[in-house]
Design a protein around this motif. Structure first.
Motif, PDB file in Angstrom:
ATOM      1  N   THR A  84      62.248  -3.362  37.507  1.00 37.67           N
ATOM      2  CA  THR A  84      62.884  -4.281  38.052  1.00 37.67           C
ATOM      3  C   THR A  84      62.351  -5.813  37.919  1.00 37.67           C
ATOM      4  OG1 THR A  84      63.938  -2.564  39.383  1.00 37.67           O
ATOM      5  CG2 THR A  84      64.245  -4.994  40.093  1.00 37.67           C
ATOM      6  N   ALA A  85      61.191  -5.815  38.265  1.00 37.42           N
ATOM      7  CA  ALA A  85      60.494  -7.226  38.222  1.00 37.42           C
ATOM      8  C   ALA A  85      60.309  -7.742  36.938  1.00 37.42           C
ATOM      9  CB  ALA A  85      58.783  -6.837  38.905  1.00 37.42           C
ATOM     10  N   HIS A 111      61.774 -11.975  33.197  1.00 36.76           N
ATOM     11  CA  HIS A 111      62.321 -12.377  31.937  1.00 36.76           C
ATOM     12  C   HIS A 111      63.655 -12.654  31.948  1.00 36.76           C
ATOM     13  CE1 HIS A 111      58.367 -11.500  30.126  1.00 36.76           C
ATOM     14  NE2 HIS A 111      58.318 -10.343  30.750  1.00 36.76           N
ATOM     15  N   SER A 112      64.470 -12.637  32.872  1.00 35.52           N
ATOM     16  CA  SER A 112      66.005 -13.398  32.608  1.00 35.52           C
ATOM     17  C   SER A 112      65.700 -14.555  32.667  1.00 35.52           C
ATOM     18  CB  SER A 112      66.749 -12.804  33.966  1.00 35.52           C
ATOM     19  OG  SER A 112      66.182 -13.461  34.977  1.00 35.52           O
ATOM     20  N   PRO A 139      62.090  -5.805  29.516  1.00 42.39           N
ATOM     21  CA  PRO A 139      62.642  -4.429  29.356  1.00 42.39           C
ATOM     22  C   PRO A 139      63.421  -4.722  28.042  1.00 42.39           C
ATOM     23  CG  PRO A 139      63.555  -5.429  31.358  1.00 42.39           C
ATOM     24  CD  PRO A 139      62.794  -6.451  30.777  1.00 42.39           C
ATOM     25  N   ALA A 140      63.744  -3.393  27.327  1.00 47.05           N
ATOM     26  CA  ALA A 140      64.459  -3.399  26.384  1.00 47.05           C
ATOM     27  C   ALA A 140      65.858  -3.973  26.356  1.00 47.05           C
ATOM     28  CB  ALA A 140      64.630  -2.020  25.647  1.00 47.05           C
ATOM     29  N   LYS A 141      66.433  -3.905  27.372  1.00 48.44           N
ATOM     30  CA  LYS A 141      67.759  -4.408  27.685  1.00 48.44           C
ATOM     31  C   LYS A 141      67.886  -5.137  29.049  1.00 48.44           C
ATOM     32  CE  LYS A 141      72.827  -3.585  27.723  1.00 48.44           C
ATOM     33  NZ  LYS A 141      73.653  -2.459  27.545  1.00 48.44           N
ATOM     34  N   ILE A 142      68.021  -6.085  29.174  1.00 47.94           N
ATOM     35  CA  ILE A 142      67.856  -6.692  30.502  1.00 47.94           C
ATOM     36  C   ILE A 142      69.484  -6.432  31.174  1.00 47.94           C
ATOM     37  CG2 ILE A 142      68.078  -9.020  31.875  1.00 47.94           C
ATOM     38  CD1 ILE A 142      65.781 -10.050  30.037  1.00 47.94           C
TER      39      ILE A 142
END
Length: 137
Positions: free
Chosen positions: A84-85, A90-91, A120-123
């Motif tokens: 989650t972090a 990275h958003s 992550p692979a997919k945000i």
């Protein structure tokens, strides 16, 4: 009692009634003003809280990060925190706008951990969660 005396008494009663009405009106306006001020303060507090939600999340994550480093937090518990972090960090909004101005509130070690992490692979987004629900209705 003559008519003039009755008129005088009626005027006194009328004046007292007007004075009582004005007192009630003043008290009512004062209470309403106090309520409006309380509402303004509450609204401001809610706005500040909304701004600080990411800060609270990252502060909790920093705490969890330190706990897992000292083996207080189990690895299986840390995995969810970490994923989650990384998702939030990275958003685009957080990494480009929010974090550069707020990172000083966190330890250098935690800052380094986040900067060295990979997205992550997919945000994903909240729209992906709620769009299927709204299209079914």
């Amino acid at each position: 009692m003559d008519l003039e005396t009755l008129v005088g008494i009626a005027e006194i009663v009328s004046a007292v009634a007007v004075a009582c009405t004005l007192i009630v009106l003043v008290v009512s306006i004062k209470q309403n003003t106090r309520a409006q001020k309380a509402l303004a303060v509450d609204s401001l507090a809610a706005a500040i809280a909304a701004i600080n939600v990411p800060a609270i999340f990252f502060k909790l994550t920093e705490n969890a990060w330190y706990q897992q480093k000292t083996d207080i937090l189990d690895r299986s518990q840390w995995v969810g925190w970490e994923r989650t972090a990384r998702k939030y960090y990275h958003s685009k909004g957080v990494s480009e706008i929010w974090w550069p101005y707020r990172r000083h509130a966190y330890s250098e070690e935690f800052q380094r951990f986040l900067s060295e992490s990979t997205p992550p692979a997919k945000i994903g987004s909240l729209n992906e969660i709620f769009d299927p629900v709204s299209s079914d209705t």
